[in-house]
Design an enzyme around this catalytic site. Structure first.
Site, PDB file in Angstrom:
ATOM      1  N   HIS A 242      44.982-111.912 -29.842  1.00  8.40           N
ATOM      2  CA  HIS A 242      43.897-112.270 -28.923  1.00  8.40           C
ATOM      3  C   HIS A 242      44.300-112.125 -27.466  1.00  8.40           C
ATOM      4  CE1 HIS A 242      45.976-116.251 -29.367  1.00  8.40           C
ATOM      5  NE2 HIS A 242      45.717-116.310 -28.064  1.00  8.40           N
ATOM      6  N   ASP A 270      46.086-112.503 -36.206  1.00  7.27           N
ATOM      7  CA  ASP A 270      46.291-112.702 -34.769  1.00  7.27           C
ATOM      8  C   ASP A 270      47.631-112.103 -34.379  1.00  7.27           C
ATOM      9  OD1 ASP A 270      45.959-113.417 -32.169  1.00  7.27           O
ATOM     10  OD2 ASP A 270      46.041-115.581 -32.486  1.00  7.27           O
ATOM     11  N   GLY A 349      48.419-121.844 -22.141  1.00  9.53           N
ATOM     12  CA  GLY A 349      49.514-121.165 -21.479  1.00  9.53           C
ATOM     13  C   GLY A 349      50.722-120.998 -22.377  1.00  9.53           C
ATOM     14  N   SER A 351      50.531-119.823 -25.470  1.00  9.61           N
ATOM     15  CA  SER A 351      50.244-118.780 -26.444  1.00  9.61           C
ATOM     16  C   SER A 351      51.245-117.641 -26.387  1.00  9.61           C
ATOM     17  CB  SER A 351      48.855-118.212 -26.211  1.00  9.61           C
ATOM     18  OG  SER A 351      47.903-118.951 -26.878  1.00  9.61           O
ATOM     19  N   SER A 366      49.509-118.972 -32.189  1.00 13.52           N
ATOM     20  CA  SER A 366      48.137-118.468 -32.232  1.00 13.52           C
ATOM     21  C   SER A 366      47.187-119.413 -31.525  1.00 13.52           C
ATOM     22  CB  SER A 366      47.690-118.268 -33.683  1.00 13.52           C
ATOM     23  OG  SER A 366      46.324-117.925 -33.757  1.00 13.52           O
TER      24      SER A 366
END
Length: 458
Positions: A242, A270, A349, A351, A366
């Site tokens: 993503h 993902d 932040g 991720s 994820s």
């Protein structure tokens, strides 16, 4: 990647653009005569199980509330438990119903079976036996019906569902009992086969990364580097799907040109990877607490109940435990299958950051719910499927820089460095047959003959 420093303060405004982007199953084996139960046998452990740096151990003690010395003991026990569980899974065949560790130092391994006659064999491997009604394949079949229903029905009120091996059932997390009942009915699954966990939590992806350093996508959003990878002569890193679409450009923590998204999948999965230019070099390093680096030795999948730690650009280094594998999660953007649920906290932040168990890569962040003040739940995309899908080699202290063998039956017989192997897979090496005990990507120096923790001679 080279140079893992904090992003410049003027970049902080970009974090508001992201939510919480984190670098985003043969017939039963015939049973041998049951061995006589006895003391816990000696078992080979995953390589480098006892080499975790001091800061990782201190973070585990803090987050898991362990006494001094218990974190190191826990990692060793978890590594040995993975080998025992793999041996028993191959022995039990279709009767196998899952395995997990428990206790402050993960000293207790439990293996579930559908046949009470397996109890002695399980106990002979130093494990506790749990006799249950459904095997793992049956549980996964129930979950697959829920997965199929999620394609044709809205699941925002039932955002999480998974196989819970500890309760021997599939569980649906829902905002209310009626929403869960409707989802289960739509899937055509008997209500008795599904447990319901009512929770107001609705996971979201975490759009801002660091698993080492931050990186920026098209100068509009920030994510974190997960793990360094290679493909042929191209170096790069794994991250969350993503975070960017194929073709999106990236800059590094220092605002220098960095690379381009080569492939990306989200939702559904993902996962993504970025190919970098010659100014950046792939390393086996992951940034831990206090700037210390952990050098990855491989990607051996940890058991349910095992400890796991995460690095992120917002909240730094935090640890917790694995709750379930093969979890389906519905985000506002769509449903992602095959994630792993953990008790590790995360915030926007974080991720794209890496999850590790000891020095073994587990996956890239994820999404999730909660925060690191009050606690929360975070999901990661397992790294082995990512490596397999994109044909990547994880950068480790021992991996050869090469393209993995194709993930098809034609190449399945001979053991090959760089290939992802699942539990139960059989290979040949130097004229001898071996069966895989733990899911992992084969490393250049880790042949079946030299790593008994991962391969059993047959």
């Amino acid at each position: 990647m080279v140079g893992r420093h904090a992003a410049r303060s003027r970049r902080a405004a970009l974090t508001a653009l992201g939510a919480l982007v984190l670098t985003a199953l043969p017939s039963a084996a015939s049973a041998a005569p049951p061995p006589v139960p006895g003391p816990r046998p000696a078992v080979a452990r995953t390589p480098d199980a006892a080499t975790a740096p001091a800061r990782m151990l201190s973070a585990m003690e803090r987050d898991l509330r362990l006494a001094p010395g218990q974190a190191a003991a826990r990692l060793v026990n978890e590594a040995e438990a993975g080998t025992r569980a793999g041996m028993l899974r191959n022995t039990l065949g279709d009767r196998f119903a899952g395995a997990w560790v428990s206790g402050a130092t993960s000293a207790e391994l439990t293996v579930a079976t559908t046949d009470a006659a397996d109890t002695a064999a399980i106990e002979a491997q130093g494990a506790k036996a749990a006799v249950v009604g459904r095997n793992l394949a049956e549980l996964r079949a129930v979950k697959e019906k829920l997965d199929a229903a999620a394609v044709r029905t809205r699941t925002r009120q039932t955002p999480v569902w998974y196989v819970d091996v500890k309760t021997n059932r599939v569980t649906v997390q829902a905002t209310g009992a009626s929403a869960a009942a409707a989802f289960v009915e739509a899937a055509g699954v008997p209500a008795a086969d599904v447990g319901v966990r009512v929770s107001p939590d609705q996971p979201r992806v975490l759009e801002d990364l660091v698993g080492g350093d931050a990186y920026y996508i098209d100068d509009q959003a920030r994510c974190s580097i997960g793990f360094s990878v290679t493909k042929d002569d191209q170096e790069g890193f794994a991250t969350a799907g993503h975070c960017g679409d194929p073709g999106a450009t990236t800059t590094g923590y220092n605002e220098a040109d960095q690379g381009t998204f080569q492939a990306s999948t989200f939702p559904g999965k993902d996962m993504a990877w970025v190919g970098v230019n010659s100014d950046w070099t792939a390393t086996p390093d992951v940034k831990a607490e206090g700037g210390e680096k952990i050098q990855l030795a491989g990607s051996v999948e940890a058991l349910v109940g095992a400890s796991v730690c995460r690095s992120g650009s917002t909240t730094g280094w935090h640890c917790g435990t694995i709750q379930q594998h093969d979890t389906s999660v519905t985000y506002p953007e769509g449903t992602v299958d095959g994630l792993t649920e953990t008790t590790v906290c995360a915030e926007p932040g974080d991720s794209g950051g890496p999850f590790v168990s000891g020095v073994q890569a587990q996956g890239t962040t994820s999404g999730g719910s909660g925060d690191c003040t009050n606690g929360g739940t975070t999901f990661y995309q397992p790294v082995n499927p990512l490596l397999s899908d994109f044909g990547l080699t994880l950068k480790t202290t021992s991996a050869a820089t090469q393209t993995p063998a194709p993930q098809d039956n034609a190449a399945a017989d001979a053991w090959t460095a760089g290939r992802v192997y699942e539990v139960g897979t059989t290979v040949s090496y130097d004229g001898v047959r071996y069966r895989c005990l733990q899911s992992h990507q084969a490393q250049g120096v880790g042949s079946p003959a030299s790593v008994p923790a991962l391969w059993q001679r047959v």
